[in-house]
Design an enzyme around this catalytic site. Structure first.
Site, PDB file in Angstrom:
ATOM      1  N   THR B 160       0.858  -1.197   0.000  1.00  0.00           N
ATOM      2  CA  THR B 160       0.000   0.000   0.000  1.00  0.00           C
ATOM      3  C   THR B 160       0.896   1.249   0.000  1.00  0.00           C
ATOM      4  O   THR B 160       1.269   1.710  -1.070  1.00  0.00           O
ATOM      5  CB  THR B 160      -0.998   0.021   1.183  1.00  0.00           C
ATOM      6  OG1 THR B 160      -0.309  -0.290   2.388  1.00  0.00           O
ATOM      7  CG2 THR B 160      -2.127  -0.964   0.973  1.00  0.00           C
ATOM      8  N   THR B 197       1.164  -8.647  12.818  1.00  0.00           N
ATOM      9  CA  THR B 197       1.653  -7.414  12.218  1.00  0.00           C
ATOM     10  C   THR B 197       0.765  -7.051  11.060  1.00  0.00           C
ATOM     11  O   THR B 197      -0.319  -7.578  10.899  1.00  0.00           O
ATOM     12  CB  THR B 197       3.095  -7.556  11.726  1.00  0.00           C
ATOM     13  OG1 THR B 197       3.500  -6.299  11.191  1.00  0.00           O
ATOM     14  CG2 THR B 197       3.219  -8.615  10.664  1.00  0.00           C
ATOM     15  N   ASN B 405       0.616  10.969   5.637  1.00  0.00           N
ATOM     16  CA  ASN B 405      -0.650  10.601   6.275  1.00  0.00           C
ATOM     17  C   ASN B 405      -1.712  11.686   6.202  1.00  0.00           C
ATOM     18  O   ASN B 405      -2.895  11.419   6.394  1.00  0.00           O
ATOM     19  CB  ASN B 405      -0.405  10.163   7.710  1.00  0.00           C
ATOM     20  CG  ASN B 405       0.183   8.772   7.725  1.00  0.00           C
ATOM     21  OD1 ASN B 405      -0.454   7.854   7.228  1.00  0.00           O
ATOM     22  ND2 ASN B 405       1.396   8.634   8.218  1.00  0.00           N
ATOM     23  N   SER B 410      -5.942  11.579  -0.640  1.00  0.00           N
ATOM     24  CA  SER B 410      -6.303  12.679  -1.548  1.00  0.00           C
ATOM     25  C   SER B 410      -5.595  12.548  -2.880  1.00  0.00           C
ATOM     26  O   SER B 410      -4.818  11.649  -3.110  1.00  0.00           O
ATOM     27  CB  SER B 410      -6.004  14.014  -0.886  1.00  0.00           C
ATOM     28  OG  SER B 410      -4.642  14.083  -0.544  1.00  0.00           O
TER      29      SER B 410
END
Lengths: 410, 410
Positions: B160, B197, B405, B410
């Protein structure tokens, strides 16, 4: 830029004389020493940090308070150096400076409470301190009582990374006479007080005994200074002091107007505690996390702090990003025993974002983002497992927080 | 830029076939679905997040693992969407997608474990998922085993906010035959695993029963994935999976070479866990907090995490500021019962900074700053009250953490 930091204006409190000066502890050359001289009738309660590395002045302050049974005659406060992590030399110095002030003011040594705030791990410059104490004692001897400038100067003298002084008052009628409560605080980072906060001093001219003062202080601190967090970090020097100078009306917990006094005291403490958050390092948003429906206030505070301390929630707030997932994550990791996540409701202001185990009907990110775009944000979490509630006050995590703390000493 | 992220190179594991594709879940148009098909001999152990808001795939994964008793035949992994905070529709979808893959591969539904990672609180796009699953099943049917490209592709497909894939291997000789252990991880933020995790998959071609696999997994996770933190935040989707495909040598806890296998497994898990920190959001420093002299490992980890999660410590590290006071503050607030602060020693690398209740003799800020200027920093805390020790791995808090973050969606 503080977030809507507008405190009710302050009034001086009879029975206390304050003096503020530039002793020379701060490289900025601004005021760094405050001495408060208290009437012989004054009684004092205080709570201190629970950090195991508590500073030398905390150790001496606790010792003196125990010895003098709340009969405090002077507060000796310096900013620019915390006198923490300084071992026996730091202890000796804090004790020596109390002795010096006591000798100059002709009061018992143990009636002086010392407070230090600033950089940790460096010895105080002894000569500078003693020179400042001497000057302060001379000034205070000839200073008039009840001058508001003494109070505004003192609220600036205790600042470190604060951008604004924090000073406010409430008055309350007791027996038909006006009683004043005036408080000042400093603190902008290293803020998650534990039974105390950064440095806060609240004075009233009422006459109250030490036991009742302690009750009042703990009650007020619990919902104010013990309900705020900037960064989850607990200072080595936290202290909150409540002084009743004893020159005004007499009050005790059984007095018919004790609730009025407590209401005003809580208001002063709450205003100051929230002011710390509004002026927190890098803050652009003032966030109230209201947790309802808990089994007890402990678990409500647990969830509130889990949200308020989550770097991912704080950065999303900074970006006005209605990232409900991060709120769920923070609730879920709070460690509430046997929490039924499917019953939890999460709202942003009056917009319900999450309910019945899924994104709420009619919720859109646009509606959430509209709430978060404001400078004052309410995050409301209902745990639906009891009647307890608690509110935690915090701010967002911005680039300026990183800049301020990466550059603090350079 | 990751901090010295150089993993030992990876080898394919016999008994597993992987396929990776662009299903269309990520707006970036990069790979977002991985399917692993496991041999009939394969046995699997897994640990999952303890976050109360655990995601739908975690719920279904636990349910399936209980039902199939570790006889897992396929892993279905998607990135770009966490399927968390999605209520019953999310649960139904995770179950439906397992059914779809099971039907296509002609295996039992409960032999499929689903995993999702990405944005929380949004429903998975059902058609895109089902279309991807169909394609993956077709590809895998004709795919050869043991191609390294399958493994490198998969390690990219689970990413990600990672900037680098994390894939590594160790080999160990068992009964004179080579046994391979290959693991991959994703994760760069929302990292303080709790019994697990972010997503980590470790495969070995050894033959190991489920009970011993569970022992091995918990042992290895404890010192690796359960000893890292980026930001104190625990994901809703954390999972760590250990697959023994069972096509190679047989092993059990009483085997003479079990310690060799465990050594290699711990090494794979430790390399991956540290790789997560090295590639953490905004990281510029890799920090090892070693706590020694504790009464037990729990209190050592407590102190380690208190330092590793302190925003003030992390920003000081970012600035290479040898602010020993912030380390003392973090140790002192960790909540270790009856800690004698005067006995604590704090070192930066091999420079003793604090001992005997004060700044150490011969310590200078310049010496401390020289240690902190490096990209790899050891903070060593000796509590001097016992023989236990633990290490926690973390990174600094930089402007880029806030940027990443604040801008994630956005």
């Amino acid at each position: 830029m503080p977030v809507n930091l507008n405190l009710p204006s302050a009034m001086p409190v009879r029975g206390a004389v304050l003096t503020t000066l530039v002793a020379g502890l701060k490289s900025s050359g601004t005021a760094d020493m405050v001495v408060a001289q208290l009437a012989e009738t004054a009684r004092t309660a205080a709570v201190f940090t629970q950090n195991a590395f508590c500073a030398a002045p905390v150790t001496i302050g606790k010792e003196h308070l125990l010895a003098n049974k709340g009969h405090v005659r002077a507060l000796l406060i310096n900013s620019g150096n915390a006198n923490a992590g300084t071992g026996q030399p730091g202890i000796d110095m804090a004790r020596g400076h109390c002795q010096a002030l006591a000798a100059a003011l002709e009061i018992p040594e143990e009636s002086v409470l010392p407070f230090s705030t600033g950089v940790i791990g460096q010895l105080l410059p002894d000569a500078i301190m003693r020179n400042g104490i001497e000057k302060a004692a001379q000034t205070i001897a000839s200073a008039p009582e009840s001058e508001i400038s003494q109070w505004t100067d003192a609220s600036r003298g205790i600042m470190t990374t604060d951008t604004q002084p924090k000073l406010t008052s409430q008055t309350v009628l007791i027996n038909g006479q006006s009683v004043t409560i005036t408080g000042m605080s400093k603190g902008a980072g290293m803020i998650q007080p534990n039974m105390a906060t950064m440095l806060s001093y609240v004075f009233t001219d009422a006459t109250i005994d030490v036991a009742d003062l302690n009750t009042a202080l703990h009650d007020a601190v619990d919902v104010s200074f013990n309900a705020i967090t900037v960064d989850s970090d607990t200072s080595t020097n936290d202290a909150c002091v409540l002084v009743a100078t004893g020159v005004g009306e007499a009050l005790d917990v059984s007095h018919a107007q004790w609730p009025d006094f407590m209401h005003a005291l809580r208001r002063v403490c709450m205003d100051l505690a929230q002011a710390i958050i509004r002026d927190a390092e890098g803050a652009t948003k003032f966030i109230t996390v209201k947790v309802t429906g808990g089994k007890n206030t402990v678990e409500c505070k647990q969830v509130g702090y889990s949200i308020a301390n989550s770097p991912l929630v704080k950065t999303a707030m900074f970006a006005s990003d209605a990232n409900v997932g991060r709120l769920l994550m923070a609730i879920g990791k709070a460690g509430v025993d046997a929490l039924d996540a499917s019953k939890v409701t999460v709202s942003l202001g009056d917009v319900v974002a999450f309910s019945n185990a899924g994104i709420a009907e009619g919720y859109t990110e646009e509606r959430g983002a509209a709430v978060l775009a404001k400078a004052e944000i309410d995050v409301i979490v209902d745990l639906a497992r009891g009647d307890a509630a608690a509110s935690i006050y915090t701010c967002d995590l911005s680039h300026d927080y990183v800049s301020i703390n990466a550059d603090y000493r350079s």
